[in-house]
Design a protein around this motif. Structure first.
Motif, PDB file in Angstrom:
ATOM      1  N   PRO A   1      -7.964  45.156   7.641  1.00 40.65           N
ATOM      2  CA  PRO A   1      -7.091  45.824   8.317  1.00 40.65           C
ATOM      3  C   PRO A   1      -7.599  46.349   9.825  1.00 40.65           C
ATOM      4  N   PRO A   2      -6.774  46.633  10.642  1.00 37.63           N
ATOM      5  CA  PRO A   2      -6.796  46.630  12.030  1.00 37.63           C
ATOM      6  C   PRO A   2      -7.329  48.132  12.237  1.00 37.63           C
ATOM      7  N   ILE A   3      -8.459  48.478  11.633  1.00 36.72           N
ATOM      8  CA  ILE A   3      -9.170  49.698  12.026  1.00 36.72           C
ATOM      9  C   ILE A   3     -10.446  49.676  12.691  1.00 36.72           C
ATOM     10  N   PRO A   4     -10.817  50.304  13.559  1.00 38.37           N
ATOM     11  CA  PRO A   4     -12.068  50.345  14.372  1.00 38.37           C
ATOM     12  C   PRO A   4     -13.419  50.219  13.206  1.00 38.37           C
ATOM     13  N   GLY A   5     -14.140  49.456  13.545  1.00 38.32           N
ATOM     14  CA  GLY A   5     -15.327  49.619  12.639  1.00 38.32           C
ATOM     15  C   GLY A   5     -15.410  48.398  11.613  1.00 38.32           C
TER      16      GLY A   5
END
Length: 122
Positions: free
Chosen positions: A102-106
């Motif tokens: 998913p495009p989530i930071p980290g």
């Protein structure tokens, strides 16, 4: 209750809350557990007394490659609803939809939503 598992179905869809997801698309996985009595099918070796796995796959494909939505929750609910509607023989289903990367930071491996739904009146 007996259970039928259809796992590891992979699709490419354009779902997500960000415009890039809707434009570029990404992979989605679906796992389905169907709760039903398989006794008659097993005793009589009769496909008409059970659920055709290929038809389960086609239902999942229709949802996960279909009309874009923002939420994995929406995809999961839509698939559960279609399965219960199309396969009246099942008493309940557990549907899990996974969105890898998913495009989530980290660093995140995946996000997933799993729900259980029953036939109405059941």
């Amino acid at each position: 209750m007996d259970k039928i598992f259809v796992q590891g179905m992979e699709f490419y869809g354009y779902h997500g809350a960000f415009p890039e997801e809707n434009k570029l698309g990404q992979r989605f996985f679906a796992d389905v557990t169907l709760e039903m009595d398989t006794r008659e099918a097993g005793e009589n070796d009769d496909l008409n007394k059970t659920v055709n796995y290929a038809e389960v796959y086609e239902a999942a494909k229709e949802v996960l490659e279909g009309e874009p939505v923002k939420l994995v929750e929406t995809l999961t609910a839509r698939l559960a609803n279609i399965l219960l509607e199309r396969f009246q023989i099942i008493d309940a289903c557990v549907v899990k939809v996974t969105k890898p990367d998913p495009p989530i930071p980290g660093h995140y491996d995946s996000v997933a939503v799993e729900i259980r739904r029953e036939q109405k009146g059941g």
